[in-house]
Scaffold this active site. Structure first.
Site, PDB file in Angstrom:
ATOM      1  N   GLU A 160      -1.167 141.347  14.040  1.00  0.00           N
ATOM      2  CA  GLU A 160      -0.704 140.118  14.154  1.00  0.00           C
ATOM      3  C   GLU A 160      -0.104 139.209  13.117  1.00  0.00           C
ATOM      4  O   GLU A 160      -0.570 138.145  13.067  1.00  0.00           O
ATOM      5  CB  GLU A 160      -1.611 139.381  15.062  1.00  0.00           C
ATOM      6  CG  GLU A 160      -2.229 140.018  16.266  1.00  0.00           C
ATOM      7  CD  GLU A 160      -3.676 139.463  16.817  1.00  0.00           C
ATOM      8  OE1 GLU A 160      -4.021 138.380  16.123  1.00  0.00           O
ATOM      9  OE2 GLU A 160      -4.190 139.985  17.742  1.00  0.00           O
ATOM     10  N   TYR A 197       5.235 127.863  11.557  1.00  0.00           N
ATOM     11  CA  TYR A 197       4.308 126.480  11.818  1.00  0.00           C
ATOM     12  C   TYR A 197       4.924 125.389  11.645  1.00  0.00           C
ATOM     13  O   TYR A 197       4.503 124.343  10.844  1.00  0.00           O
ATOM     14  CB  TYR A 197       2.899 126.461  11.151  1.00  0.00           C
ATOM     15  CG  TYR A 197       2.325 127.868  11.469  1.00  0.00           C
ATOM     16  CD1 TYR A 197       1.856 128.130  12.543  1.00  0.00           C
ATOM     17  CD2 TYR A 197       2.222 129.150  10.500  1.00  0.00           C
ATOM     18  CE1 TYR A 197       0.920 129.238  13.163  1.00  0.00           C
ATOM     19  CE2 TYR A 197       1.410 130.044  10.842  1.00  0.00           C
ATOM     20  CZ  TYR A 197       0.736 130.142  12.134  1.00  0.00           C
ATOM     21  OH  TYR A 197       0.410 131.383  12.373  1.00  0.00           O
ATOM     22  N   TYR A 240      -2.321 119.813   6.018  1.00  0.00           N
ATOM     23  CA  TYR A 240      -3.263 120.823   5.282  1.00  0.00           C
ATOM     24  C   TYR A 240      -2.960 120.468   3.737  1.00  0.00           C
ATOM     25  O   TYR A 240      -3.057 121.441   2.960  1.00  0.00           O
ATOM     26  CB  TYR A 240      -2.703 122.190   5.525  1.00  0.00           C
ATOM     27  CG  TYR A 240      -2.649 122.646   6.937  1.00  0.00           C
ATOM     28  CD1 TYR A 240      -3.760 122.669   7.620  1.00  0.00           C
ATOM     29  CD2 TYR A 240      -1.218 122.984   7.529  1.00  0.00           C
ATOM     30  CE1 TYR A 240      -3.491 122.945   9.045  1.00  0.00           C
ATOM     31  CE2 TYR A 240      -1.163 123.167   9.021  1.00  0.00           C
ATOM     32  CZ  TYR A 240      -2.350 123.424   9.662  1.00  0.00           C
ATOM     33  OH  TYR A 240      -2.112 123.712  10.909  1.00  0.00           O
ATOM     34  N   GLY A 242      -2.788 136.699   9.083  1.00  0.00           N
ATOM     35  CA  GLY A 242      -3.334 135.930   8.170  1.00  0.00           C
ATOM     36  C   GLY A 242      -2.991 136.149   6.432  1.00  0.00           C
ATOM     37  O   GLY A 242      -2.902 135.429   5.791  1.00  0.00           O
ATOM     38  N   ARG A 302       2.856 120.381   8.157  1.00  0.00           N
ATOM     39  CA  ARG A 302       1.832 121.198   7.206  1.00  0.00           C
ATOM     40  C   ARG A 302       1.519 120.186   6.081  1.00  0.00           C
ATOM     41  O   ARG A 302       0.376 120.322   5.796  1.00  0.00           O
ATOM     42  CB  ARG A 302       2.660 122.254   6.913  1.00  0.00           C
ATOM     43  CG  ARG A 302       3.013 123.442   7.906  1.00  0.00           C
ATOM     44  CD  ARG A 302       3.072 124.868   7.690  1.00  0.00           C
ATOM     45  NE  ARG A 302       2.034 125.474   7.323  1.00  0.00           N
ATOM     46  CZ  ARG A 302       1.579 125.534   5.967  1.00  0.00           C
ATOM     47  NH1 ARG A 302       2.371 125.083   5.054  1.00  0.00           N
ATOM     48  NH2 ARG A 302       0.572 126.003   5.530  1.00  0.00           N
ATOM     49  N   GLY A 313       2.116 136.358  11.406  1.00  0.00           N
ATOM     50  CA  GLY A 313       3.129 135.619  12.017  1.00  0.00           C
ATOM     51  C   GLY A 313       3.960 134.808  10.737  1.00  0.00           C
ATOM     52  O   GLY A 313       5.048 135.054  10.577  1.00  0.00           O
ATOM     53  N   ARG A 314       3.173 134.075   9.904  1.00  0.00           N
ATOM     54  CA  ARG A 314       3.803 133.302   8.697  1.00  0.00           C
ATOM     55  C   ARG A 314       4.353 134.456   7.841  1.00  0.00           C
ATOM     56  O   ARG A 314       5.566 134.123   7.242  1.00  0.00           O
ATOM     57  CB  ARG A 314       2.537 132.876   8.049  1.00  0.00           C
ATOM     58  CG  ARG A 314       2.890 131.715   6.666  1.00  0.00           C
ATOM     59  CD  ARG A 314       1.803 131.571   6.000  1.00  0.00           C
ATOM     60  NE  ARG A 314       0.655 131.086   6.538  1.00  0.00           N
ATOM     61  CZ  ARG A 314       0.488 129.835   7.053  1.00  0.00           C
ATOM     62  NH1 ARG A 314       1.317 128.716   6.521  1.00  0.00           N
ATOM     63  NH2 ARG A 314      -0.801 129.329   7.658  1.00  0.00           N
ATOM     64  N   CYS A 318       5.627 105.544   9.742  1.00  0.00           N
ATOM     65  CA  CYS A 318       4.819 104.460   9.344  1.00  0.00           C
ATOM     66  C   CYS A 318       3.504 105.101   8.795  1.00  0.00           C
ATOM     67  O   CYS A 318       2.391 104.382   9.516  1.00  0.00           O
ATOM     68  CB  CYS A 318       4.632 103.410  10.283  1.00  0.00           C
ATOM     69  SG  CYS A 318       6.453 102.998  10.948  1.00  0.00           S
ATOM     70  N   GLU A 319       3.477 105.933   7.995  1.00  0.00           N
ATOM     71  CA  GLU A 319       1.906 106.444   7.572  1.00  0.00           C
ATOM     72  C   GLU A 319       2.223 106.952   6.051  1.00  0.00           C
ATOM     73  O   GLU A 319       3.108 107.570   5.870  1.00  0.00           O
ATOM     74  CB  GLU A 319       1.584 107.703   8.408  1.00  0.00           C
ATOM     75  CG  GLU A 319       1.372 107.395   9.915  1.00  0.00           C
ATOM     76  CD  GLU A 319       0.192 108.286  10.439  1.00  0.00           C
ATOM     77  OE1 GLU A 319      -0.445 108.979   9.898  1.00  0.00           O
ATOM     78  OE2 GLU A 319       0.357 108.515  11.931  1.00  0.00           O
TER      79      GLU A 319
HETATM   80  N1  LLP Z   1      -3.791 136.198  15.123  1.00  0.00           N
HETATM   81  C1  LLP Z   1      -4.563 135.102  15.508  1.00  0.00           C
HETATM   82  C2  LLP Z   1      -5.779 135.243  16.240  1.00  0.00           C
HETATM   83  C3  LLP Z   1      -4.304 133.792  14.981  1.00  0.00           C
HETATM   84  O1  LLP Z   1      -5.102 132.863  15.291  1.00  0.00           O
HETATM   85  C4  LLP Z   1      -3.358 133.593  13.978  1.00  0.00           C
HETATM   86  C5  LLP Z   1      -3.109 132.022  13.472  1.00  0.00           C
HETATM   87  C6  LLP Z   1      -2.452 134.542  13.799  1.00  0.00           C
HETATM   88  C7  LLP Z   1      -2.752 135.996  14.338  1.00  0.00           C
HETATM   89  C8  LLP Z   1      -1.120 134.432  12.759  1.00  0.00           C
HETATM   90  O2  LLP Z   1      -1.648 134.333  11.620  1.00  0.00           O
HETATM   91  P1  LLP Z   1      -0.654 134.278  10.258  1.00  0.00           P
HETATM   92  O3  LLP Z   1      -0.405 135.686   9.859  1.00  0.00           O
HETATM   93  O4  LLP Z   1       0.564 133.583  10.624  1.00  0.00           O
HETATM   94  O5  LLP Z   1      -1.463 133.832   9.213  1.00  0.00           O
HETATM   95  N2  LLP Z   1      -0.649 125.854  11.870  1.00  0.00           N
HETATM   96  C9  LLP Z   1      -1.422 126.408  10.384  1.00  0.00           C
HETATM   97  C10 LLP Z   1      -1.772 127.824  10.587  1.00  0.00           C
HETATM   98  C11 LLP Z   1      -2.474 128.156  11.921  1.00  0.00           C
HETATM   99  C12 LLP Z   1      -2.830 129.767  12.175  1.00  0.00           C
HETATM  100  C13 LLP Z   1      -3.663 129.852  13.358  1.00  0.00           C
HETATM  101  N3  LLP Z   1      -3.838 131.205  13.620  1.00  0.00           N
HETATM  102  C14 LLP Z   1      -0.414 126.180   9.238  1.00  0.00           C
HETATM  103  O6  LLP Z   1       0.382 125.861   9.032  1.00  0.00           O
HETATM  104  O7  LLP Z   1      -0.727 126.701   8.034  1.00  0.00           O
END
Ligand code: LLP
Length: 420
Positions: free
Chosen positions: A273, A373, A316, A239, A312, A275-276, A344-345
C-alpha cells in the site's frame, strides 16, 4: 528521480514551464507530473518482481481521480480508508477486486458500502469491528473477506504523529492476541479469513523496522497455519520514505530485498500500500511571492500559499525544498530568508533561515515533494480557496481540479431563521 527540472533557464514540469501554467490558472496551485507517477509506480512494482505482489496505491496520499487513473491504467489497486475514497478509486477505474479497505474506525455504513462493492478485503482492526462486520454481512447475505491488521509493537523511527505500529498506538490488534481473535473469528458465519495486515508508519527512512514487522508477521503465519488457518494473503502496508531535503532513504529495490528475504517463501500473495513513494516527488506547489518583508531579525518571503494549502511543515515540521521558477545563474547571490504564508499563525511557515537566490515580489517559487499529503490535507482556513490541481503530460497540461472559491463554499451556509 522526478520530471521537474530547469529547461532553457525556467522550471518546467516535464515539457511545460510552470510559469505558463501560473499565468493560465493563477497561483498557488499544485502541479503533478504523469511521467513521474508512472516511473515511481513502475520502479516500485519492479522491485517486488521476486514475489507475488499486488500494489494497492494508498489513496489518502493523493486522491485526485486523474492521478488515480494513471495508476489504474498501469494495473494498480487501491488502499482506501473511507467511503469517499472507495468511490474515487472505483471512479478512476481501480477494479473492486484490487481494493482494500483499511482504517481503525470504519462506520457501519462504510462497511456495508465496501461489501456491496464486493472489494478484495476489509482490514479489520478490532473485535468490535469484526462483530459489526459479521452482522452487516449476515444482513446482506454475503461473506466478508477479512484480513486482520496486527499491531506488531515495532517502532518505525519516524515522526511521532505518523508512527502506527507501537503498542500504545491506536492501530491494529495487539500481536499477542491475534491467535485468539482469529480462532474466534473462524467461528463467525459471515467472515472469511483472507490473511493478515501490518502498517507501522509513514516516511520510514530505515529498513530495520520493516524487517522486524515482517518477521513478526511470518512467525504469526506459522503459528496460525499450525492451527489450521490457511492465511493465503499478507498486506504489508506502505510507509517507505522519500528524500525531502536530500536526506538518504532506502531504495525500493532494497525494500524489495527485505520483503523477499523475510517473506519470499511464506507462500502468500502479498499486497503493498505505498502512497508517498509513488506521488510525493511527483508534485510541486507553485506559489508567488506577495511581499518581501524586512523583519527586525529576519527577512521574510511572504507567499500566496499558506499552511491551509500544504499542512506538512506546520503539522510535522517537514522540510520541503523550495526553488525559484527561474534558474539561478551560477554564483548568484544567496539571501538568508524565512519563507512564510499569509495565515495569521506563526506556524504558517514553510522554511526557516534557508538560503535562496535574491527574490522579489511577483517571483514564482516551487515547494517540492508536495504530491503526497498536500492537496488532500488542504483546508479553507482563513476562508481561503481550495487551490487548483494541474496534471502535466509531456508538453500538455490539464486542470484536474478547479479552484474552489470561498464564495462557492458560502453557498452551503445558512443564516438561521429562528422565527416559529
Ligand atoms: N497503508 C495504511 C494503512 C496507512 O495508514 C498509510 C498511511 C499508508 C498505507 C500509506 O503510507 P505511505 O506509503 O504514504 O507512507 N499525512 C502524513 C502521512 C500520514 C500517513 C497515514 N497513513 C504526512 O504528510 O506525512
Amino acid at each position: 528521480m522526478d520530471h521537474f527540472e530547469y529547461k532553457n533557464g525556467v522550471l518546467a514540469a516535464e515539457d511545460v514551464p510552470v510559469s505558463e501554467i501560473a499565468e493560465a490558472v493563477g497561483t498557488p496551485f499544485y502541479c503533478y507530473s504523469s511521467a513521474t507517477i508512472e516511473r515511481h509506480f513502475r520502479v516500485f512494482s519492479e522491485a517486488l518482481s521476486d514475489v507475488s505482489a499486488t500494489v494497492c496505491f494508498a489513496v489518502k496520499a493523493n486522491s485526485n481521480i486523474a492521478v488515480l487513473k494513471i495508476m489504474a491504467d498501469m494495473g494498480a489497486g487501491a488502499d482506501v480508508v473511507s467511503s469517499g475514497e472507495l468511490t474515487r478509486a472505483l471512479k478512476a477505474g481501480m477494479p473492486a477486486n484490487k481494493i482494500v479497505f483499511s482504517g481503525v474506525g470504519k462506520t457501519r455504513d462504510e462497511l456495508a458500502h465496501a461489501l456491496s462493492e464486493n472489494i478484495l478485503q476489509i482490514n479489520v482492526e478490532s473485535e468490535p469491528e469484526l462483530h459489526a462486520l459479521n452482522e452487516i454481512a449476515g444482513s446482506m447475505s454475503v461473506i466478508a473477506p477479512v484480513a486482520f491488521r496486527i499491531n506488531p509493537d515495532v517502532d518505525a523511527h519516524t515522526h511521532d504523529k505518523i508512527s502506527t505500529g507501537r503498542s500504545e498506538d491506536k492501530f491494529g490488534i495487539e500481536w499477542t492476541r491475534i491467535h485468539d481473535v482469529i480462532n474466534r473469528a473462524s467461528k463467525l458465519p459471515n467472515i472469511e479469513i483472507t490473511g493478515l495486515a501490518v502498517h507501522i508508519g509513514s516516511q520510514l527512512t530505515e529498513l530495520q523496522p520493516f524487517r522486524d514487522a515482517f518477521i513478526r508477521l511470518r512467525d504469526i503465519v506459522a503459528i496460525l497455519r499450525a492451527d489450521g488457518h490457511a492465511i493465503p494473503r499478507l498486506d504489508l502496508g506502505g510507509g517507505l520514505g522519500i528524500p525531502y531535503d536530500s536526506a538518504e532513504t532506502p531504495s525500493p529495490a532494497e525494500y524489495g530485498k527485505v520483503v523477499s528475504e523475510v517473506l519470499g517463501d511464506v507462500e502468500c500473495d502479498l499486497l503493498f500500500e505505498p502512497g508517498r513513494l509513488i506521488v510525493g516527488n511527483a508534485g510541486i506547489l507553485v506559489t508567488q511571492i506577495v511581499y518581501v518583508k524586512e523583519g527586525a531579525t529576519r527577512r521574510f518571503l511572504i507567499l500566496d500559499a499558506a499552511m491551509n494549502d500544504l499542512m506538512r511543515p506546520s503539522l510535522y515540521d517537514a522540510k520541503h525544498d523550495i526553488v525559484p521558477a527561474i534558474e539561478p545563474i551560477s554564483g548568484a547571490n544567496l539571501e538568508r530568508v524565512d519563507v512564510v504564508g499569509p495565515v495569521c499563525e506563526t506556524g504558517d511557515t514553510f522554511a526557516t533561515e534557508i538560503d535562496l537566490p535574491a527574490a522579489e515580489a511577483g517571483d514564482l517559487l516551487a515547494i517540492r515533494s508536495a504530491g503526497a499529503y498536500g492537496a488532500v490535507m488542504s483546508s479553507t482556513y482563513n476562508s481561503r480557496a481550495l487551490i487548483p490541481e494541474v496534471l502535466v503530460k509531456g508538453d500538455k497540461y490539464s486542470i484536474v481540479r478547479e479552484r474552489i472559491e470561498p464564495d462557492t463554499l458560502l453557498n452551503y451556509e445558512n443564516l438561521p431563521n429562528w422565527d416559529p
